[in-house]
Write a protein that holds these residues in place. Structure first.
Motif, PDB file in Angstrom:
ATOM      1  N   CYS A   1       0.854  -1.178   0.000  1.00  0.00           N
ATOM      2  CA  CYS A   1       0.000   0.000   0.000  1.00  0.00           C
ATOM      3  C   CYS A   1       0.891   1.229   0.000  1.00  0.00           C
ATOM      4  CB  CYS A   1      -0.914  -0.027   1.227  1.00  0.00           C
ATOM      5  SG  CYS A   1      -2.006   1.384   1.314  1.00  0.00           S
ATOM      6  N   ASP A   2       0.749   2.061  -0.993  1.00  0.00           N
ATOM      7  CA  ASP A   2       1.528   3.295  -1.090  1.00  0.00           C
ATOM      8  C   ASP A   2       0.716   4.413  -0.442  1.00  0.00           C
ATOM      9  OD1 ASP A   2       3.024   5.492  -1.736  1.00  0.00           O
ATOM     10  OD2 ASP A   2       3.305   4.927  -3.832  1.00  0.00           O
ATOM     11  N   GLU A   3       1.161   4.868   0.701  1.00  0.00           N
ATOM     12  CA  GLU A   3       0.430   5.875   1.463  1.00  0.00           C
ATOM     13  C   GLU A   3       0.877   7.306   1.156  1.00  0.00           C
ATOM     14  OE1 GLU A   3      -2.185   5.405   3.241  1.00  0.00           O
ATOM     15  OE2 GLU A   3      -2.160   3.224   3.281  1.00  0.00           O
ATOM     16  N   ARG A   4       1.762   7.475   0.177  1.00  0.00           N
ATOM     17  CA  ARG A   4       2.177   8.829  -0.160  1.00  0.00           C
ATOM     18  C   ARG A   4       0.984   9.602  -0.729  1.00  0.00           C
ATOM     19  NH1 ARG A   4       7.210   7.473  -3.881  1.00  0.00           N
ATOM     20  NH2 ARG A   4       5.742   5.864  -4.478  1.00  0.00           N
ATOM     21  N   PRO A   5       0.929  10.893  -0.481  1.00  0.00           N
ATOM     22  CA  PRO A   5      -0.197  11.692  -0.985  1.00  0.00           C
ATOM     23  C   PRO A   5      -0.346  11.559  -2.502  1.00  0.00           C
ATOM     24  CG  PRO A   5       1.152  12.988   0.509  1.00  0.00           C
ATOM     25  CD  PRO A   5       1.877  11.685   0.280  1.00  0.00           C
ATOM     26  N   ASN A   6      -1.555  11.443  -2.944  1.00  0.00           N
ATOM     27  CA  ASN A   6      -1.931  11.395  -4.364  1.00  0.00           C
ATOM     28  C   ASN A   6      -1.509  10.124  -5.091  1.00  0.00           C
ATOM     29  OD1 ASN A   6      -3.098  13.979  -4.170  1.00  0.00           O
ATOM     30  ND2 ASN A   6      -1.084  14.903  -4.465  1.00  0.00           N
ATOM     31  N   ARG A   7      -0.849   9.178  -4.423  1.00  0.00           N
ATOM     32  CA  ARG A   7      -0.422   7.945  -5.093  1.00  0.00           C
ATOM     33  C   ARG A   7      -1.589   6.981  -5.254  1.00  0.00           C
ATOM     34  NH1 ARG A   7       3.312   7.451  -8.309  1.00  0.00           N
ATOM     35  NH2 ARG A   7       3.633   5.315  -7.717  1.00  0.00           N
ATOM     36  N   ALA A   8      -2.416   6.847  -4.241  1.00  0.00           N
ATOM     37  CA  ALA A   8      -3.527   5.890  -4.313  1.00  0.00           C
ATOM     38  C   ALA A   8      -4.489   6.266  -5.423  1.00  0.00           C
ATOM     39  CB  ALA A   8      -4.249   5.817  -2.971  1.00  0.00           C
ATOM     40  N   ALA A   9      -4.782   7.533  -5.562  1.00  0.00           N
ATOM     41  CA  ALA A   9      -5.714   7.970  -6.597  1.00  0.00           C
ATOM     42  C   ALA A   9      -5.124   7.797  -7.992  1.00  0.00           C
ATOM     43  CB  ALA A   9      -6.095   9.427  -6.367  1.00  0.00           C
ATOM     44  N   ALA A  10      -3.804   7.872  -8.104  1.00  0.00           N
ATOM     45  CA  ALA A  10      -3.151   7.772  -9.407  1.00  0.00           C
ATOM     46  C   ALA A  10      -3.109   6.346  -9.936  1.00  0.00           C
ATOM     47  CB  ALA A  10      -1.737   8.332  -9.323  1.00  0.00           C
ATOM     48  N   ASP A  11      -3.214   5.366  -9.067  1.00  0.00           N
ATOM     49  CA  ASP A  11      -3.113   3.973  -9.485  1.00  0.00           C
ATOM     50  C   ASP A  11      -4.452   3.275  -9.289  1.00  0.00           C
ATOM     51  OD1 ASP A  11      -2.360   1.485 -10.225  1.00  0.00           O
ATOM     52  OD2 ASP A  11      -0.699   1.302  -8.817  1.00  0.00           O
ATOM     53  N   GLU A  12      -5.279   3.314 -10.307  1.00  0.00           N
ATOM     54  CA  GLU A  12      -6.646   2.795 -10.205  1.00  0.00           C
ATOM     55  C   GLU A  12      -6.717   1.276 -10.221  1.00  0.00           C
ATOM     56  OE1 GLU A  12      -8.875   4.693 -13.257  1.00  0.00           O
ATOM     57  OE2 GLU A  12      -8.465   6.699 -12.492  1.00  0.00           O
ATOM     58  N   ASP A  13      -5.671   0.592 -10.663  1.00  0.00           N
ATOM     59  CA  ASP A  13      -5.690  -0.872 -10.728  1.00  0.00           C
ATOM     60  C   ASP A  13      -5.532  -1.519  -9.355  1.00  0.00           C
ATOM     61  OD1 ASP A  13      -5.990  -0.826 -13.440  1.00  0.00           O
ATOM     62  OD2 ASP A  13      -3.839  -0.988 -13.838  1.00  0.00           O
ATOM     63  N   ARG A  14      -4.924  -0.858  -8.427  1.00  0.00           N
ATOM     64  CA  ARG A  14      -4.658  -1.452  -7.118  1.00  0.00           C
ATOM     65  C   ARG A  14      -5.927  -1.917  -6.406  1.00  0.00           C
ATOM     66  NH1 ARG A  14       0.230  -2.452  -8.001  1.00  0.00           N
ATOM     67  NH2 ARG A  14       1.772  -0.838  -7.842  1.00  0.00           N
ATOM     68  N   PRO A  15      -6.982  -1.083  -6.302  1.00  0.00           N
ATOM     69  CA  PRO A  15      -8.191  -1.577  -5.614  1.00  0.00           C
ATOM     70  C   PRO A  15      -8.776  -2.820  -6.286  1.00  0.00           C
ATOM     71  CG  PRO A  15      -8.260   0.805  -5.813  1.00  0.00           C
ATOM     72  CD  PRO A  15      -7.089   0.329  -6.640  1.00  0.00           C
ATOM     73  N   ALA A  16      -8.739  -2.893  -7.595  1.00  0.00           N
ATOM     74  CA  ALA A  16      -9.267  -4.069  -8.295  1.00  0.00           C
ATOM     75  C   ALA A  16      -8.419  -5.300  -7.983  1.00  0.00           C
ATOM     76  CB  ALA A  16      -9.313  -3.814  -9.799  1.00  0.00           C
ATOM     77  N   ASP A  17      -7.093  -5.140  -7.929  1.00  0.00           N
ATOM     78  CA  ASP A  17      -6.211  -6.257  -7.581  1.00  0.00           C
ATOM     79  C   ASP A  17      -6.494  -6.743  -6.167  1.00  0.00           C
ATOM     80  OD1 ASP A  17      -4.995  -6.031 -10.048  1.00  0.00           O
ATOM     81  OD2 ASP A  17      -3.208  -4.999  -9.287  1.00  0.00           O
ATOM     82  N   GLY A  18      -6.639  -5.806  -5.247  1.00  0.00           N
ATOM     83  CA  GLY A  18      -6.929  -6.161  -3.862  1.00  0.00           C
ATOM     84  C   GLY A  18      -8.279  -6.850  -3.733  1.00  0.00           C
ATOM     85  N   ARG A  19      -9.263  -6.367  -4.475  1.00  0.00           N
ATOM     86  CA  ARG A  19     -10.588  -6.988  -4.440  1.00  0.00           C
ATOM     87  C   ARG A  19     -10.520  -8.401  -4.997  1.00  0.00           C
ATOM     88  NH1 ARG A  19     -13.983  -6.587  -1.153  1.00  0.00           N
ATOM     89  NH2 ARG A  19     -14.010  -8.790  -1.259  1.00  0.00           N
ATOM     90  N   ALA A  20      -9.707  -8.623  -6.021  1.00  0.00           N
ATOM     91  CA  ALA A  20      -9.572  -9.958  -6.606  1.00  0.00           C
ATOM     92  C   ALA A  20      -8.969 -10.934  -5.593  1.00  0.00           C
ATOM     93  CB  ALA A  20      -8.720  -9.904  -7.877  1.00  0.00           C
ATOM     94  N   VAL A  21      -7.960 -10.493  -4.844  1.00  0.00           N
ATOM     95  CA  VAL A  21      -7.352 -11.357  -3.822  1.00  0.00           C
ATOM     96  C   VAL A  21      -8.361 -11.617  -2.702  1.00  0.00           C
ATOM     97  CG1 VAL A  21      -5.533 -11.531  -2.075  1.00  0.00           C
ATOM     98  CG2 VAL A  21      -4.989 -10.679  -4.353  1.00  0.00           C
ATOM     99  N   ALA A  22      -9.078 -10.591  -2.285  1.00  0.00           N
ATOM    100  CA  ALA A  22     -10.094 -10.768  -1.237  1.00  0.00           C
ATOM    101  C   ALA A  22     -11.174 -11.739  -1.692  1.00  0.00           C
ATOM    102  CB  ALA A  22     -10.705  -9.420  -0.863  1.00  0.00           C
ATOM    103  N   ASP A  23     -11.579 -11.649  -2.952  1.00  0.00           N
ATOM    104  CA  ASP A  23     -12.587 -12.570  -3.489  1.00  0.00           C
ATOM    105  C   ASP A  23     -12.074 -14.011  -3.482  1.00  0.00           C
ATOM    106  OD1 ASP A  23     -14.342 -10.468  -3.851  1.00  0.00           O
ATOM    107  OD2 ASP A  23     -13.981 -10.318  -6.021  1.00  0.00           O
ATOM    108  N   LEU A  24     -10.796 -14.196  -3.830  1.00  0.00           N
ATOM    109  CA  LEU A  24     -10.205 -15.538  -3.781  1.00  0.00           C
ATOM    110  C   LEU A  24     -10.184 -16.084  -2.352  1.00  0.00           C
ATOM    111  CD1 LEU A  24      -7.144 -15.406  -6.200  1.00  0.00           C
ATOM    112  CD2 LEU A  24      -9.119 -16.917  -6.348  1.00  0.00           C
TER     113      LEU A  24
END
Length: 100
Positions: free
Chosen positions: A29-52
């Motif tokens: 998890c990159d907690e630097r300001p504005n990094r999370a919003a810039a990388d839209e694929d991360r939430p989908a990847d995390g959701r895929a692992v959670a679903d598994l």
């Protein structure tokens, strides 16, 4: 659906870590300001692992307590093994296809 997860769990728990290595899940998890919003694929990847993990738990331990660390460790090892096997299968398929 239970049988494939059960078989994967058996391979994960029966593996020789010294010989086969230890499959692991890694989440960063990159907690630097504005990094999370810039990388839209991360939430989908995390959701895929959670679903598994949810699918694995539903198949192998649907009535387990959330705080049962033995179950949590088994589920993590099983899903890590599943993902490692998927990557190995994809890599093997890529090599069989030959150069592009």
């Amino acid at each position: 659906m239970t049988a494939p997860w059960r078989d994967t769990m058996r391979r994960a728990l029966g593996a020789d870590g010294g010989r086969d290595g230890v499959p692991m899940l890694l989440a960063v998890c990159d907690e630097r300001p504005n990094r999370a919003a810039a990388d839209e694929d991360r939430p989908a990847d995390g959701r895929a692992v959670a679903d598994l993990l949810d699918a694995c738990r539903d198949a192998l331990a649907p009535s387990a307590r959330d705080d049962d660390l033995g179950v949590v460790i088994t589920l993590l090892a099983t899903v890590a093994r599943h993902e490692t096997e998927q990557i190995g299968h994809e890599t093997q398929t890529d090599h069989e296809a030959g150069p592009a």
